[in-house]
Design an enzyme around this catalytic site. Structure first.
Site, PDB file in Angstrom:
ATOM      1  N   GLU A 133       0.832  -1.208   0.000  1.00 27.51           N
ATOM      2  CA  GLU A 133       0.000   0.000   0.000  1.00 27.51           C
ATOM      3  C   GLU A 133       0.866   1.257   0.000  1.00 27.51           C
ATOM      4  OE1 GLU A 133      -3.237  -0.199  -0.100  1.00 27.51           O
ATOM      5  OE2 GLU A 133      -3.547  -2.290   0.460  1.00 27.51           O
ATOM      6  N   TYR A 164       5.106  -3.722  -8.371  1.00 31.03           N
ATOM      7  CA  TYR A 164       3.895  -4.242  -9.013  1.00 31.03           C
ATOM      8  C   TYR A 164       4.230  -4.869 -10.368  1.00 31.03           C
ATOM      9  CZ  TYR A 164       0.758  -2.064  -5.627  1.00 31.03           C
ATOM     10  OH  TYR A 164       0.078  -1.745  -4.492  1.00 31.03           O
ATOM     11  N   VAL A 191      -9.462   5.775 -16.727  1.00 33.05           N
ATOM     12  CA  VAL A 191     -10.366   4.833 -16.070  1.00 33.05           C
ATOM     13  C   VAL A 191     -10.274   5.122 -14.580  1.00 33.05           C
ATOM     14  CG1 VAL A 191     -10.977   2.413 -15.720  1.00 33.05           C
ATOM     15  CG2 VAL A 191      -9.858   3.124 -17.851  1.00 33.05           C
ATOM     16  N   SER A 193     -12.339   4.744 -10.735  1.00 34.76           N
ATOM     17  CA  SER A 193     -13.458   4.269  -9.931  1.00 34.76           C
ATOM     18  C   SER A 193     -13.613   5.131  -8.696  1.00 34.76           C
ATOM     19  CB  SER A 193     -13.210   2.825  -9.510  1.00 34.76           C
ATOM     20  OG  SER A 193     -13.090   2.036 -10.655  1.00 34.76           O
ATOM     21  N   ARG A 201      -4.612  13.966  -8.833  1.00 38.29           N
ATOM     22  CA  ARG A 201      -4.930  13.498 -10.184  1.00 38.29           C
ATOM     23  C   ARG A 201      -6.256  14.095 -10.683  1.00 38.29           C
ATOM     24  NH1 ARG A 201      -6.473   7.071  -9.245  1.00 38.29           N
ATOM     25  NH2 ARG A 201      -8.386   7.422  -8.063  1.00 38.29           N
ATOM     26  N   TYR A 240      -3.145   7.139 -22.256  1.00 45.09           N
ATOM     27  CA  TYR A 240      -3.900   6.636 -21.102  1.00 45.09           C
ATOM     28  C   TYR A 240      -3.367   7.339 -19.857  1.00 45.09           C
ATOM     29  CZ  TYR A 240      -4.961   3.490 -17.216  1.00 45.09           C
ATOM     30  OH  TYR A 240      -5.351   2.975 -16.003  1.00 45.09           O
ATOM     31  N   GLU A 254       0.051  -1.223 -11.229  1.00 43.79           N
ATOM     32  CA  GLU A 254      -0.298  -1.878 -12.492  1.00 43.79           C
ATOM     33  C   GLU A 254      -0.932  -0.903 -13.482  1.00 43.79           C
ATOM     34  OE1 GLU A 254      -1.975  -2.346  -9.655  1.00 43.79           O
ATOM     35  OE2 GLU A 254      -3.937  -1.578 -10.259  1.00 43.79           O
TER      36      GLU A 254
END
Ligand code: NAG
Ligand code: NAG
Ligand code: NAG
Length: 358
Positions: A133, A164, A191, A193, A201, A240, A254
């Site tokens: 983490e 990672y 992307v 969530s 960000r 991306y 990742e």
């Protein structure tokens, strides 16, 4: 009589000779032993110490499984799955007395799992603190002062570094056409969530979307992607946004290794410093937001780059030499301790883990 005398003299001199021989052998033996001692570097040369101990198996005891999800440890797991020799990975607490390293995953400690402080630690046993983490999610670590001997994290300066993902050199250089995916429908994709306005960000996204169109997927916009659709979707974008939710040293997840590099879009990264990225990713394989004076400049750059096929494709030339390796299995991370076991510092105590992490 004369012959008797001669016999006596002979026997006497034989005895003397034997005694001398015995003395000779004894002193040779002592000399040999002494020579052995000064030649035997185990006492002084740590390199040979390493060689000696590398032939013996290292036992790694995982005290509790991360997130309560166990994996099979049947057989010689480290050898069978990862070709790592002399490495015994166990999760039976009864093996505590024979463990060289006992590993504690931080999440469960935060949730109340107790450290076995009542057990007497075998001499030379090391206790390892493990977490993937970002610091902000590790909780308060003051309670763990003077307990751990090792750290296992994604950080490059951890005793055992478990990123990672990483890039490994390809055995043979390849020049495949499909290295550069050019069937693009969108300029910039994101992307997300877990959208939080206060994340850095989110601020960069807001500024960027004022300059260029940004296609957003994920729970935040109620357009979640099934995992099978993630990489094909990213592949349809020139860029991306591999924006980490936490900005901290070496925290590269990742989002870079899998989503961007495997999805086939050029990653625009936000997270640790440009230097941290450069240490693990080849030049011209990513665009760091800090490389621009303003987010507006970044947007303009992306627009120009998408129109210049040649320059855009240069962002994929690293693929000729490097291949992406993702790490997702805790067993592999734990087996990694063994090859580095002999290089760990002989004595180390994290007297202030909190300060080391933050
Ligand atoms: C120890 O070192 C010797 C020579 O340096 C080598 O032949 C041997 O394979 C090493 N043993 C182990 C277990 O690494
Ligand atoms: C290019 O992308 C479009 C839309 O995503 C898709 O329908 C088409 O099959 C793709 N073409 C190739 C050659 O991949
Ligand atoms: C590990 O930490 C403990 C607790 O501070 C300490 O007593 C022990 O000497 C350390 N062992 C090693 C190998 O560093």
């Amino acid at each position: 009589m004369g012959s008797d005398n001669t016999k006596k003299i002979l026997t006497n001199s034989m005895k003397k000779c034997l005694l001398l021989l015995l003395l000779c052998v004894l002193s040779l033996y002592l000399l040999y032993g002494w020579l052995q001692k000064i030649q035997d570097p185990t006492a002084i040369n740590p390199a040979t110490l390493g060689n000696w101990s590398s032939s013996r198996r290292v036992t790694i005891l995982l005290w509790h499984w991360p997130f309560g999800r166990p994996f099979s440890l049947e057989g010689d797991v480290c050898w069978d799955l990862y070709r790592i020799p002399h490495c015994r990975l166990v999760d039976q607490r009864s093996l505590f007395p024979s463990a060289d390293v006992v590993v504690f995953h931080n999440r469960e400690l935060l949730e109340g799992e107790k450290l076995p402080l009542h057990l007497s630690r075998p001499q030379n046993q090391r206790w390892a603190w493990m977490s993937l983490e970002a610091p902000v999610y590790n909780g308060h670590l003051q309670q763990f002062a003077n307990i751990f001997n090792m750290t296992i994290t994604y950080r490059r300066d951890a005793d055992i570094s478990i990123p990672y993902g990483e890039l490994l050199p390809k055995e043979a250089e390849s020049h495949l056409e499909e290295d550069v995916p050019l069937n693009k429908s969108f300029l910039v994709c994101w992307v997300v969530s877990n959208y939080r306005r206060q994340h850095k960000r989110s601020q960069v996204y807001k500024e960027l979307t004022a300059t260029v169109p940004v296609k957003v997927y994920g729970r935040w916009t109620m357009t979640p992607l099934p995992s099978s659709a993630l990489l094909p979707t990213i592949s349809s974008c020139y860029f991306y946004l591999a924006f980490e939710n936490s900005v901290s040293k070496d925290y590269i997840t990742e989002k870079l290794w899998r989503n961007a590099y495997q999805g086939g879009a050029v990653p625009v990264v936000l997270g640790p410093s440009l230097g941290d990225y450069k240490a693990v990713a080849p030049p011209n394989s990513f665009i760091h937001v800090d490389e621009f004076a303003s987010v507006k400049d970044l947007g303009k750059y992306l627009q120009q780059l998408a129109q210049d096929k040649e320059r855009y494709s240069e962002y994929f030339t690293w693929k000729h030499q490097w291949k992406v390796r993702l790490y997702t299995d805790w067993r592999e991370r734990l087996c990694k301790i063994c090859p580095q076991y002999n290089s760990l510092s002989q004595h180390r105590v994290y007297s202030d883990l909190e300060a080391w992490v933050h």
